[in-house]
Design a protein around this motif. Structure first.
Motif, PDB file in Angstrom:
ATOM      1  N   ARG A 170       0.844  -1.203   0.000  1.00 51.75           N
ATOM      2  CA  ARG A 170       0.000   0.000   0.000  1.00 51.75           C
ATOM      3  C   ARG A 170       0.874   1.247   0.000  1.00 51.75           C
ATOM      4  N   LEU A 171       0.599   2.139  -0.924  1.00 52.93           N
ATOM      5  CA  LEU A 171       1.369   3.380  -1.028  1.00 52.93           C
ATOM      6  C   LEU A 171       0.787   4.413  -0.066  1.00 52.93           C
ATOM      7  N   ILE A 172       1.652   5.033   0.713  1.00 51.20           N
ATOM      8  CA  ILE A 172       1.200   6.009   1.716  1.00 51.20           C
ATOM      9  C   ILE A 172       1.579   7.429   1.321  1.00 51.20           C
ATOM     10  N   ALA A 173       2.838   7.673   1.008  1.00 52.79           N
ATOM     11  CA  ALA A 173       3.282   9.028   0.672  1.00 52.79           C
ATOM     12  C   ALA A 173       4.618   8.978  -0.035  1.00 52.79           C
ATOM     13  N   ILE A 174       4.928  10.087  -0.711  1.00 56.76           N
ATOM     14  CA  ILE A 174       6.220  10.255  -1.374  1.00 56.76           C
ATOM     15  C   ILE A 174       6.827  11.558  -0.888  1.00 56.76           C
ATOM     16  N   GLU A 175       8.055  11.476  -0.434  1.00 57.18           N
ATOM     17  CA  GLU A 175       8.770  12.635   0.104  1.00 57.18           C
ATOM     18  C   GLU A 175       9.949  12.953  -0.802  1.00 57.18           C
ATOM     19  N   HIS A 177      13.445  14.616  -1.942  1.00 56.61           N
ATOM     20  CA  HIS A 177      14.716  15.143  -1.480  1.00 56.61           C
ATOM     21  C   HIS A 177      15.462  15.678  -2.706  1.00 56.61           C
ATOM     22  N   ASP A 178      16.729  15.961  -2.576  1.00 53.94           N
ATOM     23  CA  ASP A 178      17.454  16.640  -3.654  1.00 53.94           C
ATOM     24  C   ASP A 178      17.368  15.893  -4.991  1.00 53.94           C
ATOM     25  N   HIS A 179      17.900  14.689  -5.032  1.00 59.84           N
ATOM     26  CA  HIS A 179      17.939  13.955  -6.297  1.00 59.84           C
ATOM     27  C   HIS A 179      17.295  12.577  -6.166  1.00 59.84           C
ATOM     28  N   TYR A 180      16.543  12.382  -5.125  1.00 62.53           N
ATOM     29  CA  TYR A 180      15.897  11.094  -4.944  1.00 62.53           C
ATOM     30  C   TYR A 180      14.574  11.284  -4.202  1.00 62.53           C
ATOM     31  N   LEU A 181      13.813  10.232  -4.134  1.00 60.76           N
ATOM     32  CA  LEU A 181      12.517  10.230  -3.463  1.00 60.76           C
ATOM     33  C   LEU A 181      12.519   9.187  -2.356  1.00 60.76           C
ATOM     34  N   LYS A 182      11.858   9.522  -1.276  1.00 64.39           N
ATOM     35  CA  LYS A 182      11.644   8.557  -0.204  1.00 64.39           C
ATOM     36  C   LYS A 182      10.185   8.116  -0.287  1.00 64.39           C
ATOM     37  N   VAL A 183       9.952   6.878  -0.652  1.00 64.61           N
ATOM     38  CA  VAL A 183       8.608   6.361  -0.858  1.00 64.61           C
ATOM     39  C   VAL A 183       8.172   5.627   0.403  1.00 64.61           C
ATOM     40  N   HIS A 184       7.102   6.110   1.031  1.00 61.67           N
ATOM     41  CA  HIS A 184       6.580   5.501   2.253  1.00 61.67           C
ATOM     42  C   HIS A 184       5.470   4.518   1.892  1.00 61.67           C
ATOM     43  N   THR A 185       5.607   3.288   2.334  1.00 61.00           N
ATOM     44  CA  THR A 185       4.586   2.267   2.094  1.00 61.00           C
ATOM     45  C   THR A 185       4.226   1.618   3.430  1.00 61.00           C
ATOM     46  N   GLU A 186       3.215   0.749   3.404  1.00 61.03           N
ATOM     47  CA  GLU A 186       2.789   0.107   4.644  1.00 61.03           C
ATOM     48  C   GLU A 186       3.810  -0.907   5.159  1.00 61.03           C
ATOM     49  N   VAL A 187       4.795  -1.265   4.324  1.00 63.09           N
ATOM     50  CA  VAL A 187       5.839  -2.206   4.778  1.00 63.09           C
ATOM     51  C   VAL A 187       7.186  -1.509   4.907  1.00 63.09           C
ATOM     52  N   TRP A 216       3.749  14.244  -1.612  1.00 62.61           N
ATOM     53  CA  TRP A 216       2.529  13.732  -2.240  1.00 62.61           C
ATOM     54  C   TRP A 216       1.992  12.648  -1.317  1.00 62.61           C
ATOM     55  N   VAL A 217       0.667  12.612  -1.092  1.00 57.82           N
ATOM     56  CA  VAL A 217       0.081  11.624  -0.181  1.00 57.82           C
ATOM     57  C   VAL A 217      -1.015  10.857  -0.907  1.00 57.82           C
ATOM     58  N   ALA A 218      -1.159   9.609  -0.563  1.00 58.04           N
ATOM     59  CA  ALA A 218      -2.248   8.791  -1.087  1.00 58.04           C
ATOM     60  C   ALA A 218      -3.509   9.098  -0.295  1.00 58.04           C
ATOM     61  N   ALA A 219      -4.618   9.306  -0.987  1.00 57.04           N
ATOM     62  CA  ALA A 219      -5.850   9.725  -0.335  1.00 57.04           C
ATOM     63  C   ALA A 219      -6.343   8.727   0.695  1.00 57.04           C
ATOM     64  N   ASP A 220      -6.224   7.430   0.394  1.00 59.73           N
ATOM     65  CA  ASP A 220      -6.759   6.444   1.329  1.00 59.73           C
ATOM     66  C   ASP A 220      -5.846   6.216   2.530  1.00 59.73           C
ATOM     67  N   ALA A 221      -4.699   6.896   2.575  1.00 58.09           N
ATOM     68  CA  ALA A 221      -3.804   6.783   3.723  1.00 58.09           C
ATOM     69  C   ALA A 221      -4.014   7.915   4.729  1.00 58.09           C
ATOM     70  N   VAL A 222      -4.846   8.897   4.377  1.00 61.32           N
ATOM     71  CA  VAL A 222      -5.072  10.052   5.255  1.00 61.32           C
ATOM     72  C   VAL A 222      -6.024   9.657   6.378  1.00 61.32           C
ATOM     73  N   GLU A 223      -5.604   9.935   7.607  1.00 61.60           N
ATOM     74  CA  GLU A 223      -6.441   9.641   8.773  1.00 61.60           C
ATOM     75  C   GLU A 223      -7.051  10.902   9.375  1.00 61.60           C
TER      76      GLU A 223
END
Length: 258
Positions: A170-175, A177-187, A216-223
């Motif tokens: 499940r995709l939660i959010a994308i953060e 940074h300078d030249h890369y992305l930190k992808v937050h998932t449920e795992v 960027w945030v996934a809509a179904d991850a917002v509480e």
């Protein structure tokens, strides 16, 4: 107005007056115990009676004035200052008459003028305490909206960038940074090399929003969403907290979060 509404309004008014009277009585008992302005030399019962009359009676005068000015002066502390000034002359007269009846103090203009400067700070303090009692807590808007599951193909292009472990998570959010992305998932989170603009393009049809220049945030991850003083904060699944900038606030408002 029907009987039920009238009864509710009467109950609320009675409750408010009960709280006000209890507050004034408590201050009156405290003043009787402290015995300020040389009243500590008076008999105990007489001292308490004197202060209860002055504080409760004077406070009720101030409350009546406050109710009259409530709609004209909406800023509470301006109203406290104004009411304390307006109530001082009649309350001073009440104090002077009470002194005359309890300790045989003569009623003179000189005594009245001298008492004015003692009564005003006490009444200011009483009305300030009342304002604190009835101060409304800051309202934080926290809402929840129902989001439909994302279209299966909406996230496919972006998910190809992820490792096999997180590609189906499940995709939660994308953060960003300078030249890369930190992808937050449920795992867990994963760092990938990509531009934030490319990720936004690949997720254009997904259910989610850009809420900050680097989030960027996934809509179904917002509480929950909180908005205070022009700055927002979003709580996501997994305990992640994300800032919401003023620029992207209208997007969330349109989505029903405010």
């Amino acid at each position: 107005m029907d009987d039920k509404a009238r009864k509710h309004g009467g109950t609320a008014a009675l409750r408010r007056w009960t709280i006000d009277f209890s507050m004034l009585a408590g201050i009156g008992l405290l003043m009787g115990f402290l015995g300020p302005f040389d009243s500590d030399g008076a008999p105990v019962v007489g001292r308490y009676v004197y202060w209860m009359i002055c504080i409760v009676g004077g406070g009720l005068i101030g409350i009546a004035a406050d109710e009259v000015l409530r709609r004209r002066i909406t800023i509470p502390w301006w109203r406290v200052a104004t009411v304390s000034v307006l109530m001082t002359p009649p309350v001073t007269l009440l104090v002077l008459v009470t002194q005359h009846l309890t300790v045989d103090q003569p009623i003179t203009w000189r005594a009245y003028g001298w008492l004015l400067w003692q009564v005003w700070p006490i009444m200011l303090a009483v009305m300030a305490v009342r304002a604190l009692v009835w101060r409304r807590a800051r309202i934080v808007v926290e809402t929840r909206t129902v989001i439909a599951p994302p279209l299966p193909e909406a996230e496919v292009a972006f998910r190809r960038r992820l490792s096999a472990k997180r590609r189906e998570a499940r995709l939660i959010a994308i953060e960003a940074h300078d030249h890369y992305l930190k992808v937050h998932t449920e795992v867990g989170a994963e760092l990938i090399t990509a531009r934030f603009a490319d990720a936004l393009n690949e997720l254009a049809r997904a259910h989610g929003w850009r809420v900050h220049r680097s989030w960027w945030v996934a809509a179904d991850a917002v509480e929950a969403v909180q908005w205070r003083r022009g700055v927002g904060e979003m709580r996501l699944a997994g305990g992640l907290t994300v800032p919401v900038s003023r620029t992207y606030g209208p997007v969330l408002k349109e989505a029903g979060w405010f």
